[in-house]
Enzyme design. Structure first.
Site, PDB file in Angstrom:
ATOM      1  N   TYR A 260       0.803  -1.126  -0.063  1.00 48.13           N
ATOM      2  CA  TYR A 260      -0.054   0.031  -0.054  1.00 48.13           C
ATOM      3  C   TYR A 260       0.780   1.139  -0.098  1.00 48.13           C
ATOM      4  O   TYR A 260       1.486   1.669   0.910  1.00 48.13           O
ATOM      5  CB  TYR A 260      -1.086  -0.132   1.392  1.00 48.13           C
ATOM      6  N   LYS A 290      -1.152  -1.058  -4.404  1.00 47.05           N
ATOM      7  CA  LYS A 290      -2.326  -0.046  -4.179  1.00 47.05           C
ATOM      8  C   LYS A 290      -1.568   1.234  -4.265  1.00 47.05           C
ATOM      9  O   LYS A 290      -0.958   1.691  -3.331  1.00 47.05           O
ATOM     10  CB  LYS A 290      -3.233  -0.508  -2.880  1.00 47.05           C
TER      11      LYS A 290
HETATM   12  C1  MN9 Z   1      -6.218  10.034   1.958  1.00 51.35           C
HETATM   13  C2  MN9 Z   1      -7.247   8.878   1.460  1.00 51.35           C
HETATM   14  O1  MN9 Z   1      -7.934   8.369   2.212  1.00 51.35           O
HETATM   15  N1  MN9 Z   1      -6.979   8.460   0.387  1.00 51.35           N
HETATM   16  C3  MN9 Z   1      -7.922   7.636  -0.542  1.00 51.35           C
HETATM   17  C4  MN9 Z   1      -7.319   6.519  -0.893  1.00 51.35           C
HETATM   18  O2  MN9 Z   1      -5.975   6.119  -0.661  1.00 51.35           O
HETATM   19  C5  MN9 Z   1      -8.700   8.244  -1.565  1.00 51.35           C
HETATM   20  O3  MN9 Z   1      -9.730   7.300  -2.009  1.00 51.35           O
HETATM   21  C6  MN9 Z   1      -9.216   9.492  -1.326  1.00 51.35           C
HETATM   22  O4  MN9 Z   1     -10.226   9.590  -0.082  1.00 51.35           O
HETATM   23  C7  MN9 Z   1      -9.827  10.085  -2.455  1.00 51.35           C
HETATM   24  O5  MN9 Z   1      -8.873   9.957  -3.468  1.00 51.35           O
HETATM   25  C8  MN9 Z   1     -10.416  11.524  -2.235  1.00 51.35           C
HETATM   26  O6  MN9 Z   1      -9.280  12.233  -1.876  1.00 51.35           O
HETATM   27  C1  PYR Z   2      -8.779   4.803   0.159  1.00 52.31           C
HETATM   28  C2  PYR Z   2      -8.134   3.703   0.645  1.00 52.31           C
HETATM   29  O1  PYR Z   2      -7.687   3.046  -0.308  1.00 52.31           O
HETATM   30  C3  PYR Z   2      -7.833   3.361   2.128  1.00 52.31           C
HETATM   31  O2  PYR Z   2      -8.802   3.923   2.584  1.00 52.31           O
HETATM   32  O3  PYR Z   2      -7.201   2.602   2.222  1.00 52.31           O
END
Ligand code: MN9
Ligand code: PYR
Length: 427
Positions: A260, A290
Site C-alpha cells: 500500500y 495499491k
Molecule cells: C487519503 C485517502 O483516504 N486516500 C484515499 C485512498 O487512498 C482516496 O480514496 C481519497 O479518499 C480520495 O481520492 C479522495 O481524496
Molecule cells: C482509500 C483507501 O484506499 C484506503 O482507505 O485505504
C-alpha cells in the site's frame, strides 16, 4: 536502463523450468530453501525467475566470494548489487536474505490453514474495476458496530462495487485495536465472502502485529492482504522495506500481498518500480500495489514492470480517468462507497471510447471530492466521507477520535452543498 538480457545459462534454465509442472516447480523451490505459496498460471513466471536466481546466484557466490549489496540511498532508491572484485558488470540481484545477514525478528510463524478459504476462486491478480475502501462502522458509544456490515455490503453491490479493501485508511485501521481489526475482517469475509473480493489491510506500526493480522486474514480466507509500511519508525531504505514485506509475506505464504503506497500519509516514498523488481526475487507473495499517489509515470511503469505481472490498483479517485488512460484497469478508493454508480459509468464510457462522457463523470466525481475536502477540514477526510455516505443513504455512524463527526448544522450544510452540484441525481 535497457532490460538486462538473459545469459545463456539463464535462458537454458528458463527453458527447463518452463517444462516443469507447478508441483515440480514448488518442490524445486523448496529444495532451494524457498517457501513458495501455491503456484498458478499467473505467478509461475515469478517463481521460475526466483528459481533461476537461486541457481545463478549460488554459482556467482562461489566465484565471487564477497558480493557487495549496496544499500539504497534516499535519492537514488534501490541499487542493483555489483560484483566487488573489480568487475563492473552488474550482478543479477542477489536475494537479500541469502547475502545480507541483517538482524531479523527471532519469532517465527508457522501458519496452519484451518478455515475453509472463503474467497477461494477469487483471483486478485486479475482484479479490475472499483474496490471500495470501506469505512468501519461505529456505534454511538464508540464501539465497532459489526451488525451494519451486511447491509453495507448490499449497499455497495447495488452500486456495482464488488470488491472491498477493509481496515485501510478509510477504515481507520490504525485507529483500531488488533482485536477489532480481526473482528471487522471476519465480518466482511463472512458477509461478503462469496459475493465480493475482500482484501484485508494488515499494515501497522509493528511488524509483529502486522504478521499476526496477515496470518489471521489468511486463516479466514481473504482474497488478498494489503500492507502499508510502518510510518512512525519508517523503513530507512528500500532494502529494509523489502525485508519487512518479506516477513509479512512469510506470515501469510498463501495469500497475495499488495503493498500500500500512500506516501502523503506514511512519508515513505521509494521507487515502486524498484520495489516490484526486488519482489521478483525477494518477496514471493507480493503480487501488486495499491498506488495512491499522483505520479502517473511511475504508475504506468509499475503496470508495465515484468511484462505486466503485477496488478496496480490506482488510489486517487480525483483522477481515475487519467489512470485508465495510462493503462490502469483497477482502482481503490473511499469515494467508491457512495459514487460507485458514477465511477462505474466512467469506466464503461472509457471502455467504449466515449471520452467526453467519461470526462463528464470524472468532473462530477471531482465536484463531490471538493465538498469532501471542504468538510474534511472539520471532521477529517474519513469523518466527512462518512457524512457523505450517510447523505447518500447508508449510515455507518461517527468516526473514532481524533476524528470528529459533523455537527447537525454542518451536516445540514453538507447536504445543501451536495444538492447544489446535483449529487443526488448522478452519484
Ligand atoms: C487519503 C485517502 O483516504 N486516500 C484515499 C485512498 O487512498 C482516496 O480514496 C481519497 O479518499 C480520495 O481520492 C479522495 O481524496
Ligand atoms: C482509500 C483507501 O484506499 C484506503 O482507505 O485505504
Amino acid at each position: 536502463m535497457p532490460p538486462k538480457k538473459r545469459t545463456r545459462k539463464e535462458a537454458d534454465l528458463e527453458g527447463e523450468y518452463e517444462s516443469y509442472t507447478n508441483e515440480q516447480l514448488r518442490d524445486a523451490l523448496k529444495n532451494a530453501g524457498k517457501n513458495p505459496g501455491p503456484i498458478d498460471a499467473a505467478n509461475r513466471k515469478l517463481y521460475i525467475n526466483m528459481l533461476i536466481k537461486t541457481q545463478t546466484t549460488t554459482e556467482t557466490d562461489t566465484t565471487t566470494p564477497s558480493p557487495v549489496v549496496l544499500l539504497s540511498s534516499p535519492e537514488k532508491g534501490y541499487k542493483k548489487s555489483k560484483i566487488a572484485s573489480g568487475s563492473s558488470s552488474p550482478l543479477m540481484r542477489t536475494p537479500l536474505v541469502a547475502t545480507r545477514k541483517l538482524p531479523s525478528p527471532s519469532f517465527s510463524y508457522s501458519p496452519t490453514l484451518t478455515a475453509e478459504p472463503k474467497q477461494k476462486g477469487f483471483d486478485v491478480t486479475k482484479i479490475e474495476g472499483l474496490t471500495a475502501a470501506t469505512f468501519t462502522p461505529f456505534a454511538s458509544d464508540g464501539e465497532v458496530n459489526l451488525r451494519v456490515i451486511r447491509g453495507y455490503a448490499d449497499f455497495l453491490l447495488k452500486q456495482g462495487v464488488r470488491s472491498v479493501f477493509v481496515n485501510g485508511t478509510t477504515g481507520e485501521g490504525v485507529s483500531l485495536t488488533d482485536e477489532e481489526r480481526k473482528l471487522v475482517a471476519e465480518e466482511w469475509l463472512k458477509v461478503a465472502g462469496k459475493r465480493m473480493t475482500v482484501i484485508i489491510h494488515v499494515g501497522s506500526m509493528s511488524l509483529k502485529s502486522t504478521c499476526d493480522l496477515a496470518m489471521h486474514a489468511e486463516q479466514n480466507g481473504a482474497a488478498a492482504i494489503g500492507a502499508m509500511p510502518p510510518s512512525y519508525i519508517k523503513p530507512p531504505s528500500l532494502d529494509s522495506l523489502v525485508l519487512y514485506l518479506q516477513k509479512v509475506g512469510e506470515a501469510a505464504p498463501n495469500t497475495p500481498l499488495f503493498y500500500y503506497h500512500i506516501p502523503v500519509l506514511t512519508g515513505v516514498k521509494f521507487s515502486m518500480e524498484d520495489l516490484l523488481k526486488a519482489a521478483v526475487t525477494d518477496i514471493p507473495t507480493l503480487r501488486g500495489l495499491k498506488y495512491t499517489d499522483e505520479d502517473m509515470m511511475e504508475f504506468t511503469r509499475c503496470l508495465a514492470c515484468e511484462k505486466g505481472s503485477f496488478p496496480i490498483m490506482y488510489g486517487r479517485d480525483e483522477q481515475l480517468l487519467a489512470s485508465l488512460a495510462m493503462g490502469g484497469i483497477a482502482a481503490v478508493g473511499s469515494t467508491y462507497n457512495y459514487c460507485g454508480l458514477l465511477n462505474n459509468r466512467l469506466l464503461k464510457y472509457f471502455k467504449e471510447g466515449d471520452l467526453k462522457s467519461a470526462l463528464r463523470e470524472q468532473r462530477r466525481s471531482d465536484d463531490a471530492i471538493m465538498i469532501l475536502r471542504k468538510y474534511a477540514s472539520i471532521a477529517g477526510g474519513v469523518g466527512a466521507g462518512k457524512a457523505i455516505l450517510k447523505a447518500r443513504g447508508f449510515d455507518v455512524g461517527p468516526p473514532r477520535l481524533p476524528l470528529l463527526p459533523l455537527s447537525v448544522e454542518d451536516y445540514g450544510s453538507l447536504v445543501t452543498d451536495l444538492k447544489s452540484i446535483g449529487f443526488f441525481d448522478w452519484a
